[in-house]
Design an enzyme around this catalytic site. Structure first.
Site, PDB file in Angstrom:
ATOM      1  N   ALA A 233       0.874  -1.167   0.000  1.00  0.00           N
ATOM      2  CA  ALA A 233       0.000   0.000   0.000  1.00  0.00           C
ATOM      3  C   ALA A 233       0.912   1.218   0.000  1.00  0.00           C
ATOM      4  O   ALA A 233       2.068   1.142   0.439  1.00  0.00           O
ATOM      5  CB  ALA A 233      -0.868  -0.026   1.243  1.00  0.00           C
TER       6      ALA A 233
ATOM      7  N   GLY B 194       0.442  -4.836   0.859  1.00  0.00           N
ATOM      8  CA  GLY B 194      -0.769  -4.803   0.030  1.00  0.00           C
ATOM      9  C   GLY B 194      -0.544  -5.429  -1.341  1.00  0.00           C
ATOM     10  O   GLY B 194      -1.480  -5.949  -1.951  1.00  0.00           O
TER      11      GLY B 194
ATOM     12  N   GLU C 155      -0.957  -9.004  -0.826  1.00  0.00           N
ATOM     13  CA  GLU C 155      -2.393  -9.247  -0.611  1.00  0.00           C
ATOM     14  C   GLU C 155      -3.152  -9.209  -1.934  1.00  0.00           C
ATOM     15  O   GLU C 155      -4.084  -9.984  -2.148  1.00  0.00           O
ATOM     16  CB  GLU C 155      -2.944  -8.197   0.360  1.00  0.00           C
TER      17      GLU C 155
ATOM     18  N   GLU D 252       4.345  -5.471   7.117  1.00  0.00           N
ATOM     19  CA  GLU D 252       3.614  -4.412   7.831  1.00  0.00           C
ATOM     20  C   GLU D 252       4.107  -4.202   9.258  1.00  0.00           C
ATOM     21  O   GLU D 252       4.123  -3.075   9.759  1.00  0.00           O
ATOM     22  CB  GLU D 252       2.106  -4.717   7.856  1.00  0.00           C
TER      23      GLU D 252
HETATM   24  N1  DAK Z   1       4.711   3.072  -0.642  1.00  0.00           N
HETATM   25  C1  DAK Z   1       5.140   4.233  -1.194  1.00  0.00           C
HETATM   26  N2  DAK Z   1       6.307   4.349  -1.835  1.00  0.00           N
HETATM   27  C2  DAK Z   1       7.085   3.265  -1.925  1.00  0.00           C
HETATM   28  C3  DAK Z   1       6.706   2.004  -1.369  1.00  0.00           C
HETATM   29  C4  DAK Z   1       5.450   1.938  -0.710  1.00  0.00           C
HETATM   30  N3  DAK Z   1       4.985   0.813  -0.190  1.00  0.00           N
HETATM   31  N4  DAK Z   1       7.698   1.119  -1.611  1.00  0.00           N
HETATM   32  C5  DAK Z   1       8.664   1.793  -2.294  1.00  0.00           C
HETATM   33  N5  DAK Z   1       8.290   3.066  -2.499  1.00  0.00           N
HETATM   34  C6  DAK Z   1       9.035   4.116  -3.179  1.00  0.00           C
HETATM   35  C7  DAK Z   1      10.221   4.586  -2.365  1.00  0.00           C
HETATM   36  O1  DAK Z   1       9.794   5.522  -1.386  1.00  0.00           O
HETATM   37  C8  DAK Z   1      11.099   5.186  -3.428  1.00  0.00           C
HETATM   38  O2  DAK Z   1      10.573   6.461  -3.774  1.00  0.00           O
HETATM   39  P1  DAK Z   1      11.551   7.751  -3.904  1.00  0.00           P
HETATM   40  O3  DAK Z   1      12.280   7.836  -2.627  1.00  0.00           O
HETATM   41  O4  DAK Z   1      12.444   7.398  -5.080  1.00  0.00           O
HETATM   42  O5  DAK Z   1      10.606   8.887  -4.193  1.00  0.00           O
HETATM   43  C9  DAK Z   1      10.863   4.267  -4.628  1.00  0.00           C
HETATM   44  O6  DAK Z   1       9.625   3.599  -4.366  1.00  0.00           O
HETATM   45  C10 DAK Z   1      11.945   3.205  -4.788  1.00  0.00           C
HETATM   46  O7  DAK Z   1      12.086   2.536  -3.555  1.00  0.00           O
HETATM   47  P2  DAK Z   1      13.518   2.290  -2.851  1.00  0.00           P
HETATM   48  O8  DAK Z   1      14.466   3.378  -3.189  1.00  0.00           O
HETATM   49  O9  DAK Z   1      13.258   2.018  -1.418  1.00  0.00           O
HETATM   50  O10 DAK Z   1      13.970   0.949  -3.595  1.00  0.00           O
HETATM   51  P3  DAK Z   1      14.940  -0.186  -3.053  1.00  0.00           P
HETATM   52  O11 DAK Z   1      15.205  -1.087  -4.205  1.00  0.00           O
HETATM   53  O12 DAK Z   1      16.109   0.406  -2.315  1.00  0.00           O
HETATM   54  O13 DAK Z   1      14.062  -0.978  -1.968  1.00  0.00           O
HETATM   55  C11 DAK Z   1      12.061  -2.096  -1.128  1.00  0.00           C
HETATM   56  C12 DAK Z   1      12.954  -1.710  -2.380  1.00  0.00           C
HETATM   57  C13 DAK Z   1      10.799  -2.755  -1.668  1.00  0.00           C
HETATM   58  C14 DAK Z   1      12.819  -3.083  -0.259  1.00  0.00           C
HETATM   59  C15 DAK Z   1      11.750  -0.806  -0.328  1.00  0.00           C
HETATM   60  O14 DAK Z   1      11.252   0.193  -1.233  1.00  0.00           O
HETATM   61  C16 DAK Z   1      10.723  -1.038   0.740  1.00  0.00           C
HETATM   62  O15 DAK Z   1      11.024  -1.594   1.806  1.00  0.00           O
HETATM   63  N6  DAK Z   1       9.482  -0.576   0.481  1.00  0.00           N
HETATM   64  C17 DAK Z   1       8.420  -0.670   1.454  1.00  0.00           C
HETATM   65  C18 DAK Z   1       7.901  -2.062   1.466  1.00  0.00           C
HETATM   66  C19 DAK Z   1       6.775  -2.198   2.480  1.00  0.00           C
HETATM   67  O16 DAK Z   1       6.996  -1.982   3.672  1.00  0.00           O
HETATM   68  N7  DAK Z   1       5.630  -2.566   2.001  1.00  0.00           N
HETATM   69  C20 DAK Z   1       4.487  -2.727   2.845  1.00  0.00           C
HETATM   70  C21 DAK Z   1       3.751  -1.426   2.865  1.00  0.00           C
HETATM   71  S1  DAK Z   1       2.557  -1.434   4.134  1.00  0.00           S
HETATM   72  C22 DAK Z   1      -4.297  -0.911   6.094  1.00  0.00           C
HETATM   73  C23 DAK Z   1      -4.361  -1.079   4.748  1.00  0.00           C
HETATM   74  C24 DAK Z   1      -3.342  -1.714   4.085  1.00  0.00           C
HETATM   75  C25 DAK Z   1      -2.228  -2.122   4.777  1.00  0.00           C
HETATM   76  C26 DAK Z   1      -2.181  -1.948   6.136  1.00  0.00           C
HETATM   77  C27 DAK Z   1      -3.204  -1.370   6.797  1.00  0.00           C
HETATM   78  N8  DAK Z   1      -5.307  -0.199   6.745  1.00  0.00           N
HETATM   79  C28 DAK Z   1      -5.987   0.837   5.985  1.00  0.00           C
HETATM   80  C29 DAK Z   1      -5.480  -0.327   8.141  1.00  0.00           C
HETATM   81  C30 DAK Z   1      -1.120  -2.591   4.038  1.00  0.00           C
HETATM   82  C31 DAK Z   1       0.062  -1.989   4.316  1.00  0.00           C
HETATM   83  C32 DAK Z   1       1.198  -2.118   3.455  1.00  0.00           C
HETATM   84  O17 DAK Z   1       1.162  -2.627   2.352  1.00  0.00           O
END
Ligand code: DAK
Length: 259
Positions: free
Chosen positions: A68, A113, A116, A136
């Site tokens: 997400a 997400g 998911e 998450e």
């Molecule tokens: N959201 C927004 N931007 C994201 C992103 C994300 N999930 N993942 C990556 N990006 C963006 C980065 O911020 C970066 O943007 P800039 O800084 O260039 O503007 C760009 O994509 C490239 O990312 P990285 O520079 O970080 O790339 P790397 O290859 O170094 O790393 C990575 C890749 C996938 C390991 C890293 O980007 C990362 O850890 N990303 C986050 C992964 C993550 O934590 N995903 C889970 C998100 S939480 C709910 C509803 C839904 C959910 C929960 C609750 N409710 C409404 C209650 C679900 C939650 C999630 O999905």
């Protein structure tokens, strides 16, 4: 409808390609992507009965979807977050309820997400370079789009709890071993494999396929057996089964009708 951050393309063979188009943000799921998914699996699907299957993918080779959109989260209060979560759950349910096969072609990251979304599709084809995970808890969150339920269904209770609590990522080959992915293929090949599977399914009875999808999605503990018996009864007297059984007896290939 004007779509932003998502591209829809219907191929000549009537497969709909749904591509999340935010490669710079690793295809993170923002509101515009949810709007596009809702449209693709609702209005567009309903207006196109000729479709034989849908493939969901992410633009570029780095990510299917890295979750997400975390940057959209920061401004939410608890009420808005609950509403967002509920909307996402309903859209993912709509994907799962689709009556033709929906396949996630997963190249690169499929996290949070994004994982998911892949799990809401009926099948997942993973690249050897795919990375699946529910990170998450790293953010002090839990999955909000059905992840706690669907992961358990696919990989079993103990492994699901481990992945949810540790935020560990698994690669394509391990995802295949765990049952999270149906196949693991070479990078760049997930789309071809998905198309191949949809073509194979398209040779089968379309109502039977839709009924398999319907009954197999009924969660454990609800009366899936009853629904299976009801749909089996309905199918045995259908034109589709008459054609399938007649073709078998006459030693010819069945020619099922599609709407
Ligand atoms: N959201 C927004 N931007 C994201 C992103 C994300 N999930 N993942 C990556 N990006 C963006 C980065 O911020 C970066 O943007 P800039 O800084 O260039 O503007 C760009 O994509 C490239 O990312 P990285 O520079 O970080 O790339 P790397 O290859 O170094 O790393 C990575 C890749 C996938 C390991 C890293 O980007 C990362 O850890 N990303 C986050 C992964 C993550 O934590 N995903 C889970 C998100 S939480 C709910 C509803 C839904 C959910 C929960 C609750 N409710 C409404 C209650 C679900 C939650 C999630 O999905």
């Amino acid at each position: 409808m004007e779509l932003k951050d998502i591209i829809l393309e219907q191929r000549e063979d009537h497969i709909l390609l749904v591509s999340i188009n935010r490669p710079k943000a690793l295809n993170a799921l923002n509101r515009a992507v949810f709007d596009g998914l809702e449209y693709a699996f609702g209005e567009y699907r309903n207006a196109h009965p000729e479709l034989i299957g849908i493939i969901v993918s992410g633009s570029g080779d780095k990510a299917f979807a890295a979750g997400a959109d975390i940057k959209e989260f920061s401004s939410l209060n608890a009420e808005e977050a609950t509403a967002l979560s509920r909307r996402g759950q309903l859209i993912f349910q709509q994907i799962e309820d689709t009556d033709i096969p929906v396949i996630a072609a997963v190249e690169g990251f499929s996290l949070g997400g994004g994982c998911e979304l892949a799990m809401a599709c009926h099948l997942r084809i993973a690249s050897e370079k795919a990375k699946f995970g529910q990170p998450e808890v790293n953010l002090g969150l839990i999955p909000g789009y059905g992840g706690t339920q669907r992961l358990k269904r696919l990989v079993g209770h103990a492994k699901a709890l481990e992945l949810l609590m540790t935020a560990d990522m698994v690669g394509g080959a391990e995802a295949r071993q765990l049952g999270l992915a149906n196949h693991c293929v070479a990078p760049g090949e997930t789309m071809n494999k998905s198309i191949e599977i949809i073509h194979k399914i398209a040779t089968k009875g379309p109502i039977a396929v839709a009924n398999c999808l319907k009954t197999a999605q009924i969660p454990f503990g609800q009366d899936g057996y009853l629904e299976e018996a009801r749909l089996f009864g309905a199918s045995i007297v259908s034109d589709e089964a008459k054609e399938g059984i007649d073709a078998f007896v006459s030693k010819r290939k069945a020619a099922f009708k599609r709407s």
